[in-house]
Motif scaffolding. Structure first.
Motif, mmCIF file in Angstrom:
data_model
loop_
_atom_site.group_PDB
_atom_site.id
_atom_site.type_symbol
_atom_site.label_atom_id
_atom_site.label_comp_id
_atom_site.label_asym_id
_atom_site.label_seq_id
_atom_site.Cartn_x
_atom_site.Cartn_y
_atom_site.Cartn_z
ATOM 1 N N GLY A 192 0.433 -1.718 -0.295
ATOM 2 C CA GLY A 192 -0.109 -0.120 0.026
ATOM 3 C C GLY A 192 0.969 0.869 -0.276
ATOM 4 O O GLY A 192 2.026 1.405 0.428
ATOM 5 N N ASP A 193 0.131 2.020 -0.608
ATOM 6 C CA ASP A 193 1.413 4.140 -0.739
ATOM 7 C C ASP A 193 1.177 4.404 0.558
ATOM 8 O O ASP A 193 -0.213 5.341 -0.430
ATOM 9 N N TRP A 194 1.085 4.092 1.745
ATOM 10 C CA TRP A 194 0.830 4.971 2.778
ATOM 11 C C TRP A 194 1.588 6.219 2.685
ATOM 12 O O TRP A 194 0.210 7.210 3.094
ATOM 13 N N ASN A 195 1.924 6.916 1.849
ATOM 14 C CA ASN A 195 2.386 8.247 2.184
ATOM 15 C C ASN A 195 1.851 8.410 0.927
ATOM 16 O O ASN A 195 2.499 9.707 0.745
ATOM 17 N N ASN A 196 1.824 7.906 0.124
ATOM 18 C CA ASN A 196 1.060 9.013 -1.209
ATOM 19 C C ASN A 196 2.353 9.623 -2.032
ATOM 20 O O ASN A 196 2.259 10.082 -2.356
ATOM 21 N N ASP A 197 3.276 8.786 -2.475
ATOM 22 C CA ASP A 197 4.581 9.099 -2.713
ATOM 23 C C ASP A 197 4.965 8.279 -3.794
ATOM 24 O O ASP A 197 5.768 8.572 -4.779
ATOM 25 N N GLY A 198 3.902 7.986 -4.343
ATOM 26 C CA GLY A 198 4.092 6.560 -5.580
ATOM 27 C C GLY A 198 4.508 5.687 -5.755
ATOM 28 O O GLY A 198 4.750 5.038 -6.132
ATOM 29 N N ASN A 199 5.511 5.414 -4.192
ATOM 30 C CA ASN A 199 5.852 3.961 -4.459
ATOM 31 C C ASN A 199 5.286 3.002 -3.176
ATOM 32 O O ASN A 199 4.750 4.064 -2.143
ATOM 33 N N LEU A 200 5.612 1.777 -3.616
ATOM 34 C CA LEU A 200 4.583 0.519 -2.906
ATOM 35 C C LEU A 200 5.270 0.301 -1.123
ATOM 36 O O LEU A 200 5.855 -0.058 -1.231
ATOM 37 N N ASP A 201 4.462 1.318 0.302
ATOM 38 C CA ASP A 201 5.535 0.469 1.509
ATOM 39 C C ASP A 201 4.521 -1.218 1.429
ATOM 40 O O ASP A 201 4.021 -1.419 1.287
#
Length: 249
Positions: free
Chosen positions: A208-217
């Motif tokens: 999920g992209d927790w911080n909306n930076d385009g990278n999957l966390d």
């Protein structure tokens, strides 16, 4: 045009014995051809196979294929040589097939004496095909182990356009939980690339992209937090951080 003699007689004489051995020799005739089952079948590719016997005359071989017995396509034109007795393996690879579509094919061969067709065979391009990827986890001592009772999820963590695998579970031999990421190499293989310590003890996880930076966390409940993907090139994992989820997200 003269044909090959049909009978060859060899006579050998010793002091006490006269030995006569006779072989049949094939008269000039068309080649023989046998269609074989396809191999390497995937949703988009298949390898056609067949055997051809030239019978002593220069022979060419090919495959005919299509969605019906009208075929309509040729592939794999091959010089099969002029061997008298040996069957010659002929292969050709089809590509850009349509999944769940039935295809007909046959091998064909021709020499100066005529043309021969193998039997019509049929295959269906599958929706799915096993690629044989090794998704066992690295146990850290030079070996790999199967995992069970965990989770698996697809996600493109490195934004290269291919889906990677987030895998967790317990070792079948010692019950220890572990998680890792298998990077999709784009050729049907995967490489384990996550630092061993990061998801140690994790039995389940999700992208999920927790911080909306385009990278999957990674959400890892067993760690009471989120592993942040910093997106730092090919090896971001050294820079991933375990973040406690203070907002109960």
């Amino acid at each position: 045009m003269k044909s090959i003699p049909e009978i060859l007689r060899i006579v050998a004489r010793t002091a006490a014995t006269l030995v006569v051995t006779t072989w049949s020799v094939l008269a000039g005739q068309p080649p023989a051809a046998t269609t074989s089952q396809v191999t390497n079948l995937t949703p988009i590719n298949a390898t056609l196979r067949g055997l051809v016997w030239p019978y002593g005359a220069e022979t060419v071989a090919w495959f005919e294929w299509g969605s019906s017995t009208n075929y309509g396509n040729r592939i794999g034109m091959t010089n099969a040589g002029s061997a008298a007795w040996d069957g010659i393996l002929i292969e050709a690879t089809l590509s850009n097939l349509v999944a769940s579509t039935k295809y007909h094919y046959r091998v064909a061969a021709s020499n100066v004496w005529g043309k021969t067709y193998g039997a019509n065979l049929v295959f269906t391009a599958p929706f799915f095909a096993e690629v044989g990827a090794d998704l066992r986890v690295d146990q850290g001592s030079g070996g790999r182990r199967d995992v069970a009772g965990g989770t698996a999820a697809w996600g493109d963590y490195n934004l290269d356009g291919t889906l990677d695998v987030l895998l967790t579970g317990n070792y079948t031999s010692d019950g220890g939980y572990y998680g890792t990421i298998f990077r999709n190499e784009g050729n049907g293989t995967f490489a384990s690339v996550l630092a061993r310590s990061l998801l140690s003890g994790v039995s389940s996880a999700a992208w999920g992209d927790w911080n909306n930076d385009g990278n999957l966390d990674i959400l890892a409940p067993a760690l009471r937090g989120i592993c942040i993907n910093n997106g730092l090139g090919a090896m971001p994992f050294r820079n991933w951080q375990e973040k406690e989820n203070r907002n109960n997200v």
